[in-house]
Enzyme design. Structure first.
Site, mmCIF file in Angstrom:
data_model
loop_
_atom_site.group_PDB
_atom_site.id
_atom_site.type_symbol
_atom_site.label_atom_id
_atom_site.label_comp_id
_atom_site.label_asym_id
_atom_site.label_seq_id
_atom_site.Cartn_x
_atom_site.Cartn_y
_atom_site.Cartn_z
ATOM 1 N N HIS A 1 74.803 -12.611 5.446
ATOM 2 C CA HIS A 1 74.917 -11.171 5.713
ATOM 3 C C HIS A 1 73.784 -10.757 6.654
ATOM 4 C CE1 HIS A 1 74.883 -6.856 5.093
ATOM 5 N NE2 HIS A 1 76.131 -6.984 4.688
ATOM 6 N N ASN B 1 80.509 -5.172 -1.719
ATOM 7 C CA ASN B 1 79.126 -5.646 -1.719
ATOM 8 C C ASN B 1 78.220 -4.499 -2.171
ATOM 9 O OD1 ASN B 1 76.626 -6.718 -1.163
ATOM 10 N ND2 ASN B 1 76.905 -6.794 1.068
ATOM 11 N N GLU C 1 81.425 -8.828 10.941
ATOM 12 C CA GLU C 1 80.743 -7.557 10.679
ATOM 13 C C GLU C 1 79.812 -7.224 11.841
ATOM 14 O OE1 GLU C 1 80.375 -6.468 6.336
ATOM 15 O OE2 GLU C 1 78.778 -7.904 6.677
HETATM 16 P P1 PGA Z 1 78.945 -0.585 4.751
HETATM 17 O O1 PGA Z 1 78.352 -2.069 4.555
HETATM 18 O O2 PGA Z 1 80.370 -0.625 4.301
HETATM 19 O O3 PGA Z 1 78.086 0.269 3.903
HETATM 20 O O4 PGA Z 1 78.809 -0.289 6.218
HETATM 21 C C1 PGA Z 1 79.125 -3.174 4.903
HETATM 22 C C2 PGA Z 1 78.374 -4.440 4.691
HETATM 23 O O5 PGA Z 1 77.142 -4.464 4.766
HETATM 24 O O6 PGA Z 1 78.976 -5.477 4.430
#
Ligand code: PGA
Length: 253
Positions: free
Chosen positions: A96, A10, A167
């Site tokens: 998200h 992402n 997440e």
């Molecule tokens: P990060 O982001 O790997 O920078 O912690 C993950 C995400 O937002 O899906």
């Protein structure tokens, strides 16, 4: 048998310009020829078409970071799922935590987007996760209710086009990922919720991904002990060597 795990990169609102995006992507392409495994890159929507049309291989696929739930109308500034799909996005990230906090997306809005993404023939990556881990484990209720709400328009048949990205919000953008054993616990819990919402067969077949501070130092442990079917990576997905290393570890190197 080596387990295949999908890795979603992402890019969020990065990098700043299309030439920079092309540069990162061409390095990723180059390294990918030596790596087994599936990578899905979700660049900013304005870069999608240029990146998709510069690639003829199969290892890398593309996704959209968001889309509205309608396909046309007087909606200034919005991107429809069909538009994203028509330029090559096979995946759609929905819900998200940054869209929830910055754009005020509610589970009700997310539910409409999950359905719209499936109707536009995309695989939807539905993100869910708690803001805090309280001692009384209220976060389990939060996740269960979030999944119930966000999936309320999705029947059993449609679930074949959904992946869940767990997440924990407190880990996203932070330095430390969740402990692999805790990730494992959460995948078990999410499967239990999916069994309640659908049935055991659907719960067993759905891919559960982990996201939040995944990097080249912790990926091995997360893959070994986290019991996950894939990873959602933010920051490290913009560093070609790192994301391809993560893809290789996710696929048993
Ligand atoms: P990060 O982001 O790997 O920078 O912690 C993950 C995400 O937002 O899906």
């Amino acid at each position: 048998m080596k387990k295949k795990r999908i890795v979603i990169g992402n890019w969020k609102m990065n990098p700043a310009t299309l030439p920079e995006a092309k540069k990162i992507f061409s390095k990723i392409k180059q390294i990918s020829s030596d790596v087994t495994g599936q990578l899905v890159i979700c660049p900013p929507a304005t870069y999608l078409h240029a990146l998709v049309s510069s690639y003829k291989g199969k290892k890398i696929m593309f996704g959209s970071q968001d889309a509205y739930w309608q396909n046309n109308g007087s909606l200034t500034g919005y991107l429809s799922p069909t538009m994203a799909e028509s330029v090559g996005a096979k995946y759609l990230i929905v819900g998200h935590s940054e869209r929830r906090s910055v754009a005020g997306e509610t589970p009700d809005i997310i539910a409409k987007k999950v359905l719209a993404g499936i109707e536009a023939q995309m695989t939807v990556i539905l993100c869910t996760g708690e803001k805090v881990r309280d001692r009384n484990a209220e976060y389990l209720v939060t996740i269960k209710e979030d999944l119930r709400e966000c999936l309320k328009k999705i029947d059993k048949r449609m679930m074949a086009h959904v992946m869940i990205a767990y997440e924990p919000v407190w880990a996203i953008g932070g330095r430390e990922a969740m402990l692999p054993s805790d990730i494992h616990g959460m995948t078990i819990y999410i499967r239990k919720v999916l069994t309640e919402l659908y049935d055991k067969q659907i719960s067993d077949s759905i891919s559960i991904l982990y996201g939040g501070a995944v990097n080249i130092d912790n990926v091995e442990d997360i893959v070994k002990d986290g019991e996950i079917d894939g990873l959602l990576v933010g920051r490290d997905s913009l560093v070609p060597e790192n994301i391809m290393y993560i893809v290789s570890v996710a696929n048993g190197k």
